[in-house]
Design an enzyme around this catalytic site. Sequence first.
Site, PDB file in Angstrom:
ATOM      1  N   ARG A  12       0.778  -1.189  -0.027  1.00  0.00           N
ATOM      2  CA  ARG A  12       0.001  -0.054  -0.024  1.00  0.00           C
ATOM      3  C   ARG A  12       0.855   1.437  -0.104  1.00  0.00           C
ATOM      4  NH1 ARG A  12      -4.644   0.511   4.429  1.00  0.00           N
ATOM      5  NH2 ARG A  12      -2.662   1.092   5.733  1.00  0.00           N
ATOM      6  N   LYS A  47      -2.621   7.373   1.248  1.00  0.00           N
ATOM      7  CA  LYS A  47      -2.106   7.330   2.781  1.00  0.00           C
ATOM      8  C   LYS A  47      -1.077   8.430   2.667  1.00  0.00           C
ATOM      9  CE  LYS A  47      -1.878   4.705   6.890  1.00  0.00           C
ATOM     10  NZ  LYS A  47      -2.511   5.487   7.658  1.00  0.00           N
ATOM     11  N   GLU A  89     -15.441   7.748   6.622  1.00  0.00           N
ATOM     12  CA  GLU A  89     -14.572   6.910   7.470  1.00  0.00           C
ATOM     13  C   GLU A  89     -14.389   7.663   8.610  1.00  0.00           C
ATOM     14  OE1 GLU A  89     -10.589   5.943   5.893  1.00  0.00           O
ATOM     15  OE2 GLU A  89     -10.521   8.083   5.152  1.00  0.00           O
TER      16      GLU A  89
HETATM   17  N1  PXG Z   1      -8.786   5.340   7.122  1.00  0.00           N
HETATM   18  C1  PXG Z   1      -7.767   6.280   7.412  1.00  0.00           C
HETATM   19  C2  PXG Z   1      -7.689   7.639   6.929  1.00  0.00           C
HETATM   20  C3  PXG Z   1      -6.288   5.754   7.953  1.00  0.00           C
HETATM   21  O1  PXG Z   1      -5.201   6.616   8.031  1.00  0.00           O
HETATM   22  C4  PXG Z   1      -7.503   3.609   8.398  1.00  0.00           C
HETATM   23  C5  PXG Z   1      -8.341   4.091   7.633  1.00  0.00           C
HETATM   24  C6  PXG Z   1      -7.299   1.945   8.929  1.00  0.00           C
HETATM   25  O2  PXG Z   1      -6.619   1.296   7.910  1.00  0.00           O
HETATM   26  P1  PXG Z   1      -5.783   0.314   8.359  1.00  0.00           P
HETATM   27  O3  PXG Z   1      -5.053  -0.328   7.263  1.00  0.00           O
HETATM   28  O4  PXG Z   1      -4.481   0.412   9.367  1.00  0.00           O
HETATM   29  O5  PXG Z   1      -6.697  -0.994   9.054  1.00  0.00           O
HETATM   30  C7  PXG Z   1      -6.067   4.413   8.540  1.00  0.00           C
HETATM   31  C8  PXG Z   1      -5.065   3.946   9.135  1.00  0.00           C
HETATM   32  C9  PXG Z   1      -3.983   6.723  14.645  1.00  0.00           C
HETATM   33  C10 PXG Z   1      -3.748   6.655  13.242  1.00  0.00           C
HETATM   34  O6  PXG Z   1      -3.051   7.449  15.267  1.00  0.00           O
HETATM   35  C11 PXG Z   1      -4.397   5.654  12.426  1.00  0.00           C
HETATM   36  C12 PXG Z   1      -4.196   5.383  11.010  1.00  0.00           C
HETATM   37  C13 PXG Z   1      -3.233   6.497  10.424  1.00  0.00           C
HETATM   38  C14 PXG Z   1      -2.453   7.374  11.148  1.00  0.00           C
HETATM   39  C15 PXG Z   1      -2.809   7.418  12.612  1.00  0.00           C
HETATM   40  O7  PXG Z   1      -4.947   6.400  15.135  1.00  0.00           O
HETATM   41  N2  PXG Z   1      -4.958   4.346  10.369  1.00  0.00           N
END
Ligand code: PXG
Length: 294
Positions: A54, A153, A186
Amino acid sequence: MDNELQIYIDGKFYPKSEAKVSVYDHGFLYGDGVFEGIRAYNGVVFKLKEHIDRLYRSAHAIMLTIPLTKQEMLQAVLDTLRKNKMQNSYIRLVVSRGIGDLGLDPRKCPKASVIIITDTIQCKASNAQETGITTIFSWVQRNPVNATTHEIKSLNYLNSILAKLEANAYGADEAMCLESSGCIAEGVGENVFIVKNGEIFTPPTSTGALSGITAEVVVGLAAKLGIKVAITNLTPFMLFTADEAFFTGTAMEMTPIREVNKRVIGDGKPGVVTKKLVTEFQKVIADPTQGTKI
Ligand code: PXG
């Protein structure tokens, strides 16, 4: 300090207190870069290859050349964990555009910088999985798919931070964003799921949401348990009137939602479907075949 955390920057390790990047780095000046948040559980980096894939997709979308192959990147992550003797960790992998001038033209940045931090994270109360968390819909619309969409991301997280500020201001644990048509996109760093009549629903990434690796795992678990999953637009009303709801994300893992804008979801406790999935999820993250061994 001998036991200070060691941070990887462009192939070298620096103690945390000395791990610094230039103020001319476009990651700092413009949010020009990409990142991943990854977890290691008991000596295994969960879905490391998926996260690296990713990262490279995000980089491709912003025309950023990562100066390492995927295999080198994987090794660098493992090396950093070993260097810090970390078996359980929250890993932050950052690739920034690198040092340029004060203009925003990325052509002025000859080399991207790779940073790997292997630390820990506390992003929810320790009993959140049992009690569920409270959320609000923020006024902040998710960046549309033809803008700085969260499908990428990228280091542009002001959209999420504005929403998080709103959660903080209203005393909620977390915030969610709607997309331009008013449907749920989300959470600030989580994907959203609802359960209605024993079936699971989650929005498509065409709402500008990230294609979550945790979400994909949970969808797979649901299929294994014979629970129907539909990827479909979700209105705020559908969430208000859901039987159950939960977030998924690397940082948040699987966390039940008990309240949205003061509307109680279901009976205000984690529901049966959510609990079943949480049990399975705990098994998957403890399964060494689901990741890369440190
Ligand atoms: N949506 C967004 C916008 C994200 O940044 C997720 C969903 C979940 O994706 P994954 O692949 O991790 O299941 C993310 C990712 C935090 C934090 O501190 C969390 C993310 C990114 C940056 C900070 O909670 N999660």
